[in-house]
Scaffold this active site. Structure first.
Site, PDB file in Angstrom:
ATOM      1  N   TYR A 165       0.623  -1.055   0.044  1.00  0.00           N
ATOM      2  CA  TYR A 165       0.132  -0.064   0.191  1.00  0.00           C
ATOM      3  C   TYR A 165       1.066   1.456   0.113  1.00  0.00           C
ATOM      4  O   TYR A 165       2.102   1.025   0.115  1.00  0.00           O
ATOM      5  CB  TYR A 165      -0.915   0.330   0.975  1.00  0.00           C
ATOM      6  N   ARG A 213       3.209  -1.467  11.352  1.00  0.00           N
ATOM      7  CA  ARG A 213       3.177  -2.640  10.795  1.00  0.00           C
ATOM      8  C   ARG A 213       3.394  -2.474   9.448  1.00  0.00           C
ATOM      9  O   ARG A 213       3.388  -1.891   8.603  1.00  0.00           O
ATOM     10  CB  ARG A 213       2.089  -3.380  10.726  1.00  0.00           C
ATOM     11  N   GLY A 310      -4.978 -14.008  14.209  1.00  0.00           N
ATOM     12  CA  GLY A 310      -5.532 -12.752  13.060  1.00  0.00           C
ATOM     13  C   GLY A 310      -6.066 -14.354  13.005  1.00  0.00           C
ATOM     14  O   GLY A 310      -7.831 -14.253  13.651  1.00  0.00           O
ATOM     15  N   ARG A 311      -5.834 -14.899  12.023  1.00  0.00           N
ATOM     16  CA  ARG A 311      -6.987 -16.501  11.647  1.00  0.00           C
ATOM     17  C   ARG A 311      -7.663 -17.011  12.741  1.00  0.00           C
ATOM     18  O   ARG A 311      -8.797 -18.095  12.706  1.00  0.00           O
ATOM     19  CB  ARG A 311      -6.420 -16.496  10.267  1.00  0.00           C
ATOM     20  N   CYS A 334      -7.341 -22.896  14.017  1.00  0.00           N
ATOM     21  CA  CYS A 334      -7.693 -22.321  12.437  1.00  0.00           C
ATOM     22  C   CYS A 334      -6.611 -23.865  11.121  1.00  0.00           C
ATOM     23  O   CYS A 334      -5.817 -23.598  11.536  1.00  0.00           O
ATOM     24  CB  CYS A 334      -6.971 -21.065  12.311  1.00  0.00           C
ATOM     25  N   CYS A 337      -7.134 -21.847   5.360  1.00  0.00           N
ATOM     26  CA  CYS A 337      -8.140 -22.660   4.199  1.00  0.00           C
ATOM     27  C   CYS A 337      -7.762 -21.427   3.909  1.00  0.00           C
ATOM     28  O   CYS A 337      -8.475 -21.176   2.494  1.00  0.00           O
ATOM     29  CB  CYS A 337      -8.837 -23.098   4.169  1.00  0.00           C
TER      30      CYS A 337
END
Length: 351
Positions: A165, A213, A310-311, A334, A337
């Site tokens: 970004y 980050r 996170g996930r 998790c 996937c």
């Protein structure tokens, strides 16, 4: 921090977004870092994805305050990612709904270089290079937005500089070919980020936590590797940042910043270790660290100071509480996937 597509079409906080983060707070997370929140839409006119939070006007403060209050009431601290812009990679369309296909809006960038892997990610328009005046205005607006986020009750601001970004493009030798004070040497490539850091610090004060980050390895040919990123970490430490959150890649890179199931748990730990060798400030590791024993061992070995998940909290928002109570066998794991992440590019809300 992960996009959810639960914000409103104008970038406002919604009840659905509040419920999403409250559920993670109830599950025992110590600190929740909310997804990216845009600070300078007047300079970078395109959304990253279809729905993104904003803090570049006072009208957004009430909703952001409701979000912060709700997370606090359920036992967690709350941070938020401050984003200066999507740059050449922005693919979510104009900020005003209904202008897509009617008004052509050109993406912005350091040097007019298109996003990496544009065919896969939809950012097919040729970007233009920002002027120095626009860059300086972007820095100013980041400071203004940070001040609003503090007023809204957030406990931490994380400057969002990874994954190709806008800030990441200034840091990258692949994207940044400028010949002025914002390009050329590593010091000049870092100038945009360091100026934003300084503006945020002025806005929130010396005792307010700020982290950054960024991708420690861009994982693309001609991009930045760990050695340069270690030097950036030192500059951030000297600039007064309170911590560094480590990630990898840009969108379109062969090594995904959202490691799928064939990347072993802890497969990105080497990034945090590289930064940890370079600075004394806290380092956050992430990337398939939702195995409790692995996460604890990383902390014991001093390879990182904080574990970012996170996930794992999508699969099981009660992960922290179950770990605290020793109920490892009850954790809904998790499997990487990545359907939860693929959804937001469809676009559908996180799932």
């Amino acid at each position: 921090p992960m996009g959810t597509i639960l914000a409103g079409e104008w970038g406002e906080v919604t009840n659905e977004l509040i419920h999403w983060y409250v559920r993670r707070a109830k599950g025992g997370a110590g600190l929740i870092i909310v997804e990216v929140c845009m600070a300078a839409t007047a300079v970078d006119p395109l959304r990253l994805i279809s729905r993104v939070l904003r803090a570049d006007d006072d009208c957004y403060i009430p909703g952001l305050a409701c979000l912060a209050d709700a997370v606090h009431e359920n036992g967690a601290k709350i941070g938020i990612c401050l984003n200066a812009g999507g740059g050449a990679q922005a693919s979510g369309g104009p900020w005003i709904p209904g202008l897509a296909g009617v008004q052509t809006i050109q993406p912005v960038s350091p040097s007019g270089i298109p996003a990496y892997g544009v065919a896969e990610h939809g950012a097919v328009r040729q970007p233009r290079a920002l002027t120095v005046e626009e860059i300086e205005k972007c820095v100013e607006l980041c400071g203004d937005s940070a001040q609003r986020l503090k007023r809204a009750g957030f406990d931490l601001i994380e400057i969002h500089a990874p994954h190709g970004y806008l800030i990441a493009q200034f840091l990258s030798p692949y994207f940044n070919k400028r010949a002025d004070k914002y390009g050329g040497t590593l010091d000049n490539k870092c100038r945009f980020l360091l100026e934003i850091l300084a503006a945020v610090r002025r806005a929130v004060g010396l005792d307010f936590p700020i982290t950054v980050r960024y991708s420690i390895d861009e994982a693309i040919e001609g991009g930045r590797g760990a050695k340069e990123s270690q030097m950036i970490a030192k500059k951030l430490e000297e600039g007064g940042v309170d911590g560094i959150s480590c990630t990898v890649g840009v969108y379109g890179a062969t090594f995904s910043n959202i490691p799928p199931y064939y990347v072993p748990r802890g497969g990105l730990l080497y990034l945090a270790e590289a930064v940890k060798e370079s600075v004394k400030i806290p380092v956050v590791a992430a990337g398939r660290l939702d195995d409790p024993e692995l996460a604890e061992q990383i902390l014991k070995d001093g390879k990182a100071d904080f574990i970012g998940i996170g996930r794992g909290l999508i699969a099981d928002p009660d992960w922290p509480q179950k770990v605290a109570e020793g109920r490892f066998e009850e954790i809904r794991k998790c499997i990487a996937c990545n359907d939860c992440r693929i959804a937001i590019h469809t676009p559908r809300p996180i799932r």
